[in-house]
Design an enzyme around this catalytic site. Structure first.
Site, short mmCIF file in Angstrom:
data_model
loop_
_atom_site.label_atom_id
_atom_site.label_comp_id
_atom_site.label_asym_id
_atom_site.label_seq_id
_atom_site.Cartn_x
_atom_site.Cartn_y
_atom_site.Cartn_z
N PRO A 151 -4.68 7.33 -6.18
CA PRO A 151 -3.30 7.40 -4.68
C PRO A 151 -4.03 8.73 -3.75
O PRO A 151 -3.31 7.06 -2.54
CB PRO A 151 -3.38 9.20 -5.30
CG PRO A 151 -3.46 9.07 -7.00
CD PRO A 151 -4.58 8.61 -7.12
N GLY A 154 -7.20 2.90 -1.14
CA GLY A 154 -6.52 1.80 -1.99
C GLY A 154 -7.23 0.75 -1.74
O GLY A 154 -8.16 0.45 -1.66
N SER A 155 -7.38 0.06 -0.26
CA SER A 155 -7.77 -0.86 0.60
C SER A 155 -9.49 -0.29 0.35
O SER A 155 -10.49 -0.89 0.82
CB SER A 155 -7.93 -1.17 1.67
OG SER A 155 -6.14 -1.83 1.97
N ARG A 289 -9.65 -13.90 -6.34
CA ARG A 289 -8.72 -14.50 -5.11
C ARG A 289 -8.38 -14.97 -5.30
O ARG A 289 -6.57 -15.00 -4.99
CB ARG A 289 -9.43 -13.62 -3.15
CG ARG A 289 -10.23 -12.29 -3.45
CD ARG A 289 -10.40 -11.98 -2.61
NE ARG A 289 -10.40 -10.16 -2.42
CZ ARG A 289 -11.14 -9.86 -1.51
NH1 ARG A 289 -11.64 -10.67 -0.50
NH2 ARG A 289 -11.16 -8.09 -1.15
N GLU A 404 -5.52 -7.02 -5.31
CA GLU A 404 -6.70 -7.93 -4.43
C GLU A 404 -7.12 -8.11 -2.99
O GLU A 404 -7.72 -9.02 -3.34
CB GLU A 404 -6.61 -9.51 -5.63
CG GLU A 404 -7.48 -9.60 -6.69
CD GLU A 404 -8.98 -9.10 -7.00
OE1 GLU A 404 -8.40 -7.99 -8.09
OE2 GLU A 404 -9.15 -9.48 -7.02
N THR A 406 -5.23 -6.25 0.53
CA THR A 406 -3.85 -7.08 1.40
C THR A 406 -4.23 -7.84 2.47
O THR A 406 -5.44 -8.24 2.77
CB THR A 406 -3.73 -5.79 2.32
OG1 THR A 406 -4.46 -5.22 2.92
CG2 THR A 406 -3.26 -4.26 1.25
C1 LIG Z 1 1.54 -5.16 -8.59
C2 LIG Z 1 0.83 -3.68 -8.15
C3 LIG Z 1 -0.74 -3.90 -9.09
C4 LIG Z 1 -1.89 -3.82 -9.12
N1 LIG Z 1 -2.87 -3.99 -9.68
C5 LIG Z 1 -3.71 -3.05 -9.99
C6 LIG Z 1 -4.72 -2.79 -11.23
O1 LIG Z 1 -4.09 -2.68 -11.96
N2 LIG Z 1 -5.67 -1.71 -10.97
C7 LIG Z 1 -6.10 -1.07 -9.51
O2 LIG Z 1 -7.02 -0.52 -9.89
N3 LIG Z 1 -5.38 -1.16 -8.51
C8 LIG Z 1 -4.08 -2.46 -8.87
N4 LIG Z 1 -3.04 -1.83 -7.77
C9 LIG Z 1 -3.31 -1.18 -6.70
C10 LIG Z 1 -3.59 -2.11 -5.15
O3 LIG Z 1 -4.93 -2.44 -5.21
C11 LIG Z 1 -3.51 -1.99 -3.75
O4 LIG Z 1 -2.40 -1.25 -3.80
C12 LIG Z 1 -4.10 -2.16 -2.95
O5 LIG Z 1 -6.63 -2.35 -2.82
C13 LIG Z 1 -3.82 -1.67 -1.69
O6 LIG Z 1 -4.12 -0.31 -1.32
P1 LIG Z 1 -3.14 1.05 -0.93
O7 LIG Z 1 -1.61 0.55 -1.80
O8 LIG Z 1 -3.56 2.16 -0.99
O9 LIG Z 1 -2.72 1.12 0.43
P2 LIG Z 1 -3.48 0.95 1.62
O10 LIG Z 1 -5.00 0.80 1.82
O11 LIG Z 1 -3.31 2.17 1.71
O12 LIG Z 1 -3.20 0.02 2.98
C14 LIG Z 1 -1.58 -0.01 3.88
C15 LIG Z 1 -1.91 -1.09 4.82
O13 LIG Z 1 -2.74 0.13 5.86
C16 LIG Z 1 -3.96 -1.30 6.01
N5 LIG Z 1 -5.12 -0.88 6.10
C17 LIG Z 1 -5.58 0.39 5.10
N6 LIG Z 1 -6.72 0.00 5.53
C18 LIG Z 1 -7.10 -0.90 6.33
C19 LIG Z 1 -8.22 -1.74 8.25
N7 LIG Z 1 -8.94 -0.93 7.70
N8 LIG Z 1 -7.35 -2.09 9.57
C20 LIG Z 1 -6.47 -2.34 9.01
N9 LIG Z 1 -5.25 -2.08 8.01
C21 LIG Z 1 -5.65 -1.83 7.08
C22 LIG Z 1 -3.01 -2.31 4.79
O14 LIG Z 1 -3.53 -3.38 4.68
C23 LIG Z 1 -1.92 -1.84 3.85
O15 LIG Z 1 -1.20 -2.82 5.10
C24 LIG Z 1 -2.10 -2.66 -8.00
C25 LIG Z 1 -1.19 -2.56 -6.79
C26 LIG Z 1 0.39 -3.22 -7.39
C27 LIG Z 1 0.90 -3.33 -6.21
#
Ligand SMILES: Cc1cc2nc3c(=O)[nH]c(=O)nc-3n(C[C@H](O)[C@H](O)[C@H](O)COP(=O)(O)OP(=O)(O)OC[C@H]3O[C@@H](n4cnc5c(N)ncnc54)[C@H](O)[C@@H]3O)c2cc1C
Length: 426
Positions: A151, A154-155, A289, A404, A406
């Site tokens: 939660p 992510g990134s 990717r 994979e 963003t």
């Molecule tokens: C349909 C789907 C399937 C998925 N399947 C899996 C899975 O099987 N296993 C798994 O582990 N995960 C999975 N995920 C999770 C996915 O890997 C994450 O959603 C993704 O890594 C983005 O993380 P977040 O959603 O927390 O967004 P955040 O990391 O919070 O990012 C939010 C926004 O901020 C931007 N951002 C973040 N950091 C920076 C930075 N340093 N500089 C500028 N901009 C930034 C991002 O680009 C994005 O626009 C899945 C997600 C989806 C939507």
């Protein structure tokens, strides 16, 4: 770059097309309408198993792509020069075709999924046999899963908080995971946890958590805007004991250490060398990717075809502006596809492809979204009614920019590479 297709790849593509048209497209539409994933006991999955799908690429001799990459195989191996039946280019073409028909259904296919790469790159021969062996010729639909995202992480994967605490004979995991594909139906999940949050990625270890392990639970299928045919699931690990045999990358002896060497004490925690090997292999020969990017291309192609069909039926193609916009989308999808192929071809050649993989991932989802957006404009109120395939693709395509890494993260990677900065810190 020679992209001639061999017979095996042609056969796989023909199979994907037939399966896609007959079964995947209707299943995807049904899941979207019902707003829930295709159930694990659906006869479709049994049929896939009978067709020989849902298998691991590991043959039992330690020769998946990740294995070879981790072992530093020489460039120009068996796949050099052409798309061979099992190489990265061939897999990418099949992924594109399946996603043309329905990407959600494609991800719901049985198989070890994203969990395969860490097991094959970091697992001991015994671990590969235990976890991938059942996927060699499965008797029933089986799934594996991969859980990195949390939660609050992510990134920024360095920010994962699921804690691994050393105890006699193994580790105790505690934390929350989210959005893991196929997790609630999986035989096992590769869970990434940290032995010490202060160490960032250095503290990460990979654990194979098997179904039914006490403390693994609270599976909750997330509500998604699109790609509804497969489950993206959150779950919790509550003091969940995982034995040493399930730690990926643990060297003999190291994993049986107790106390200080385990949870953040002096000395390297178990699995460090193999983990570095996995990381290096994944970074140098990134095959996932480009594959995700190719899936986006497939979805964009589907949106373009449906938009063209609608425009033709409505007599809109007499308007040069409409033709021009449709052609512009085709051009962008074609360029994105070539980037995907190039990145996968480099992976097959065992040549570094980090930049090309990021380029493909940055460009293809944007092209797919543009195709779907244009389709929605051309459809007008027919799109707004919410029951047209283009409208579904419009919702499905957005996720391709998120998974994979963003699009923003890919752009950061590329910009750092351009000016010669190291990859990890932002
Ligand atoms: C349909 C789907 C399937 C998925 N399947 C899996 C899975 O099987 N296993 C798994 O582990 N995960 C999975 N995920 C999770 C996915 O890997 C994450 O959603 C993704 O890594 C983005 O993380 P977040 O959603 O927390 O967004 P955040 O990391 O919070 O990012 C939010 C926004 O901020 C931007 N951002 C973040 N950091 C920076 C930075 N340093 N500089 C500028 N901009 C930034 C991002 O680009 C994005 O626009 C899945 C997600 C989806 C939507």
């Amino acid at each position: 770059m020679n992209l001639d297709l061999d017979e095996a790849t042609r056969a796989r593509l023909a199979q994907a097309r037939a399966l896609g048209e007959r079964e995947m497209r209707p299943l995807g539409l049904e899941a979207d309408r019902l707003g829930r994933p295709t159930p694990a006991d659906h006869p479709f999955f049994q049929r896939l198993v009978q067709l020989g799908l849902g298998r691991t690429r590991w043959t039992g001799e330690g020769d998946t792509e990740a294995d070879r990459a981790a072992a530093g195989a020489a460039p120009g191996g068996a796949s050099a020069g052409a798309a061979r039946g099992g190489g990265a280019v061939a897999n990418l073409l099949v992924a594109e075709e399946l996603s043309y028909w329905d990407r959600g259904v494609a991800v719901s296919f049985p198989g070890p999924g994203l969990g395969e790469a860490p097991v094959s790159a970091m697992g001991t021969p015994e671990q590969k046999e235990r976890f991938l062996g059942p996927f060699r010729a499965p008797d029933r639909p089986r799934w594996g899963a991969f859980a990195m995202t949390e939660p609050g992480a992510g990134s920024d994967v360095a920010g994962i908080r699921t804690l691994a605490r050393r105890v006699a004979g193994g580790w105790v995991l505690h934390g929350d995971k989210s959005f893991a594909a196929n997790a609630s139906r999986a035989d096992w999940i590769v869970v990434f946890a940290t032995v010490d949050p202060k160490r960032g990625r250095e503290g990460h270890r990979a654990f194979v958590v098997e179904r039914g392990t006490p403390g693994l639970g609270d599976f909750h299928v997330e509500h998604k805007m699109g790609l509804k045919a497969y489950e993206s699931t959150s779950f919790t690990l509550r003091d969940c004991f995982v034995p040493d045999e399930n730690v990926l990358g643990a060297r003999a002896g190291a994993a049986s250490d107790t106390g200080a060497r385990g949870a953040g004490g002096p000395g390297p925690p178990p699995g460090g060398e193999a983990r570095a090997g996995f990381k290096g292999a994944m970074q140098s020969f990134n095959a996932t990717r480009p594959a995700i990017a190719a899936m986006a291309v497939g979805m964009g192609r589907a949106a373009l075809d449906e938009s063209l069909r609608f425009a033709r039926e409505q007599g809109l193609l007499r308007d040069a502006r409409v033709r021009d916009r449709l052609e512009r989308v085709r051009r962008k999808l074609h360029a994105a596809r070539l980037l995907c192929w190039r990145a996968a071809w480099l992976a097959d050649e065992r040549r570094p492809n980090v930049l090309e993989a990021s380029m493909a991932k940055a460009v293809a989802p944007a092209a797919a979204l543009e195709a779907a957006c244009l389709g929605m404009e051309i459809l007008g109120e027919a799109g707004g009614r919410g029951d047209h395939l283009v409208e579904k693709l419009f919702r499905d395509a957005k996720a391709m920019d998120i998974v994979e890494g963003t699009g923003q993260i890919q752009r950061i990677v590329m910009a750092r590479q351009l000016v010669g900065l190291p990859r990890e810190e932002r």
